[in-house]
Design an enzyme around this catalytic site. Structure first.
Site, mmCIF file in Angstrom:
data_model
loop_
_atom_site.group_PDB
_atom_site.id
_atom_site.type_symbol
_atom_site.label_atom_id
_atom_site.label_comp_id
_atom_site.label_asym_id
_atom_site.label_seq_id
_atom_site.Cartn_x
_atom_site.Cartn_y
_atom_site.Cartn_z
ATOM 1 N N ASP A 40 46.089 57.145 81.553
ATOM 2 C CA ASP A 40 47.491 56.734 81.540
ATOM 3 C C ASP A 40 47.863 56.079 80.218
ATOM 4 O O ASP A 40 47.050 55.351 79.632
ATOM 5 C CB ASP A 40 47.739 55.754 82.694
ATOM 6 C CG ASP A 40 49.208 55.493 82.938
ATOM 7 O OD1 ASP A 40 50.041 56.328 82.537
ATOM 8 O OD2 ASP A 40 49.531 54.448 83.543
ATOM 9 N N ARG A 44 53.486 55.888 76.075
ATOM 10 C CA ARG A 44 53.718 54.530 75.577
ATOM 11 C C ARG A 44 52.963 54.281 74.279
ATOM 12 O O ARG A 44 53.438 53.562 73.403
ATOM 13 C CB ARG A 44 53.307 53.516 76.645
ATOM 14 C CG ARG A 44 54.384 53.275 77.703
ATOM 15 C CD ARG A 44 53.838 52.619 78.942
ATOM 16 N NE ARG A 44 53.071 53.560 79.752
ATOM 17 C CZ ARG A 44 52.439 53.235 80.860
ATOM 18 N NH1 ARG A 44 52.443 51.973 81.279
ATOM 19 N NH2 ARG A 44 51.786 54.144 81.565
ATOM 20 N N HIS A 57 49.988 62.730 73.657
ATOM 21 C CA HIS A 57 49.168 63.640 74.470
ATOM 22 C C HIS A 57 48.062 64.281 73.634
ATOM 23 O O HIS A 57 46.945 64.475 74.126
ATOM 24 C CB HIS A 57 50.053 64.712 75.102
ATOM 25 C CG HIS A 57 51.026 64.170 76.104
ATOM 26 N ND1 HIS A 57 50.650 63.332 77.131
ATOM 27 C CD2 HIS A 57 52.381 64.359 76.235
ATOM 28 C CE1 HIS A 57 51.725 63.018 77.854
ATOM 29 N NE2 HIS A 57 52.778 63.624 77.330
ATOM 30 N N MET A 86 51.015 66.370 90.590
ATOM 31 C CA MET A 86 52.143 67.147 91.107
ATOM 32 C C MET A 86 53.469 66.513 90.712
ATOM 33 O O MET A 86 54.457 67.214 90.490
ATOM 34 C CB MET A 86 52.038 67.263 92.630
ATOM 35 C CG MET A 86 50.958 68.218 93.099
ATOM 36 S SD MET A 86 50.994 68.456 94.894
ATOM 37 C CE MET A 86 49.888 69.875 95.049
ATOM 38 N N GLU A 87 53.473 65.185 90.613
ATOM 39 C CA GLU A 87 54.708 64.497 90.222
ATOM 40 C C GLU A 87 55.048 64.706 88.751
ATOM 41 O O GLU A 87 56.211 64.516 88.338
ATOM 42 C CB GLU A 87 54.567 62.998 90.518
ATOM 43 C CG GLU A 87 54.527 62.638 92.005
ATOM 44 C CD GLU A 87 53.191 62.936 92.675
ATOM 45 O OE1 GLU A 87 53.147 63.008 93.912
ATOM 46 O OE2 GLU A 87 52.186 63.102 91.942
ATOM 47 N N TRP A 89 55.493 67.331 87.221
ATOM 48 C CA TRP A 89 56.462 68.418 87.027
ATOM 49 C C TRP A 89 57.875 67.876 86.865
ATOM 50 O O TRP A 89 58.765 68.587 86.380
ATOM 51 C CB TRP A 89 56.424 69.387 88.207
ATOM 52 C CG TRP A 89 55.154 70.172 88.332
ATOM 53 C CD1 TRP A 89 54.198 70.022 89.298
ATOM 54 C CD2 TRP A 89 54.681 71.209 87.467
ATOM 55 N NE1 TRP A 89 53.169 70.901 89.086
ATOM 56 C CE2 TRP A 89 53.429 71.646 87.966
ATOM 57 C CE3 TRP A 89 55.186 71.806 86.308
ATOM 58 C CZ2 TRP A 89 52.686 72.656 87.360
ATOM 59 C CZ3 TRP A 89 54.443 72.810 85.702
ATOM 60 C CH2 TRP A 89 53.221 73.234 86.223
ATOM 61 N N LEU A 151 26.386 67.535 83.530
ATOM 62 C CA LEU A 151 27.553 66.818 84.031
ATOM 63 C C LEU A 151 28.511 67.775 84.737
ATOM 64 O O LEU A 151 28.806 68.854 84.224
ATOM 65 C CB LEU A 151 28.280 66.140 82.862
ATOM 66 C CG LEU A 151 29.639 65.497 83.179
ATOM 67 C CD1 LEU A 151 29.447 64.198 83.952
ATOM 68 C CD2 LEU A 151 30.438 65.258 81.895
ATOM 69 N N ARG A 208 41.316 52.969 85.172
ATOM 70 C CA ARG A 208 42.690 53.321 84.799
ATOM 71 C C ARG A 208 43.077 52.551 83.550
ATOM 72 O O ARG A 208 42.874 51.329 83.464
ATOM 73 C CB ARG A 208 43.684 53.010 85.916
ATOM 74 C CG ARG A 208 45.121 53.368 85.505
ATOM 75 C CD ARG A 208 46.088 53.394 86.643
ATOM 76 N NE ARG A 208 47.395 53.869 86.172
ATOM 77 C CZ ARG A 208 48.321 54.417 86.941
ATOM 78 N NH1 ARG A 208 48.091 54.554 88.243
ATOM 79 N NH2 ARG A 208 49.457 54.823 86.438
ATOM 80 N N SER A 216 48.286 55.900 92.089
ATOM 81 C CA SER A 216 49.240 56.961 91.739
ATOM 82 C C SER A 216 48.845 58.312 92.329
ATOM 83 O O SER A 216 48.826 59.336 91.638
ATOM 84 C CB SER A 216 49.402 57.061 90.217
ATOM 85 O OG SER A 216 49.951 55.867 89.697
ATOM 86 N N GLU A 227 34.919 51.098 93.281
ATOM 87 C CA GLU A 227 35.272 49.921 92.494
ATOM 88 C C GLU A 227 36.335 50.337 91.482
ATOM 89 O O GLU A 227 36.378 51.494 91.052
ATOM 90 C CB GLU A 227 34.036 49.378 91.769
ATOM 91 C CG GLU A 227 32.943 48.882 92.690
ATOM 92 C CD GLU A 227 33.348 47.666 93.500
ATOM 93 O OE1 GLU A 227 34.095 46.827 92.959
ATOM 94 O OE2 GLU A 227 32.930 47.565 94.666
#
Length: 271
Positions: A40, A44, A57, A86-87, A89, A151, A208, A216, A227
């Site tokens: 996230d 910003r 990005h 999904m949000e 979009w 991995l 996060r 979210s 955790e």
């Protein structure tokens, strides 16, 4: 310290970096098996520097590359990254287009390197509404790396946890109607087997960035006993040192899974 299956408690060491500073690195003997990351703060990060969001990005993609390399070096078994919800979009069409372009670039430019490093790619999330070229790239990434044993990189793309749980419930309802499952037999295990993450261990740790302290719509079922480490930095600033520091914080946690740990029992005896 009691641990979940597949989890190994972590120790850390301070080592000199090339610049002469100290870097916290986990020793490879004991680490969490599965780490989830909510990446996230790209927008910003860019806004704070007067840059367009796409630049945030792009820099976030570089942070992802470094994170995957660190996960391999640290000896993680599973790394799940929340790449596109999904949000998402609902963002401006130009930004969504840019994000799709970065996804294509990442797969085309990085897939061979991931394959060479033994990384197994698995994509979770809905695919029905994706364009054919995007779906084809996701399938290519999974097919090329399917037999790898290093991995496992789980990419949550076009993913939403509520939608995932609802789809699993629908699948169970269809099984009941078809007579394949009795309603009385439905339990946590049967539902988990119909989630996108079926066959994967739940995350031990979820990180996060950007200072936000919420899931979210990310792995809400799977995170029941995870955790959490919330970092004030934006995702493009996340690096190997920040990753190692988050693992160190995790190593200081006492995980009880609803029970009482040996430490807790000792405290009870003393009291």
């Amino acid at each position: 310290m009691p641990t979940a299956a597949g989890h190994r408690a972590i120790t850390t060491a301070s080592m000199l970096t090339a610049e002469g500073g100290l870097e916290l690195r986990p020793r490879l003997s004991e680490i969490p098996a599965h780490v989830g990351v909510i990446m996230d703060g790209n927008g910003r990060w860019a806004a704070s520097r007067g840059l367009p969001r796409i630049e945030g990005h792009r820099r976030g993609l570089e942070a992802l590359r470094e994170t995957v390399r660190a996960a391999i070096d640290f000896g993680l078994d599973y790394l799940t990254v929340y790449s596109f919800s999904m949000e998402n979009w609902n963002r401006p069409i130009e930004e969504v287009t840019d994000l799709m372009g970065l996804l294509k670039r990442f797969i085309r430019n990085d897939l061979k390197d991931l394959h060479k490093a033994g990384v197994k790619v698995r994509v979770i999330g809905a695919r029905d509404n994706l364009k054919p070229d995007i779906r084809a790239l996701l399938v290519e990434a999974e097919d090329m790396t399917r037999a790898n044993t290093g991995l496992t990189l789980i990419v949550a793309f076009n993913y939403g946890s509520r939608q995932e749980i609802a789809a699993a419930a629908r699948a169970l309802a269809e099984d009941v109607l078809a007579g394949r499952v009795k309603a009385s037999d439905i339990d946590e295990t049967l539902l988990a087997q119909r989630l996108d993450t079926a066959g994967l261990p739940d995350p031990d740790l979820i990180i996060r960035t950007s200072g936000e302290q919420r899931l979210s719509n990310f792995l809400m079922w799977q995170a029941a006993y995870s955790e959490f480490v919330f970092l004030p930095m934006h995702w493009p600033d996340f690096d190997r040192r920040a990753f190692a520091s988050a693992l160190h914080v995790f190593s200081e946690r006492e995980r009880r899974f609803g029970g009482v740990t040996a430490r807790g029992q000792a405290d009870k005896v003393k009291s």
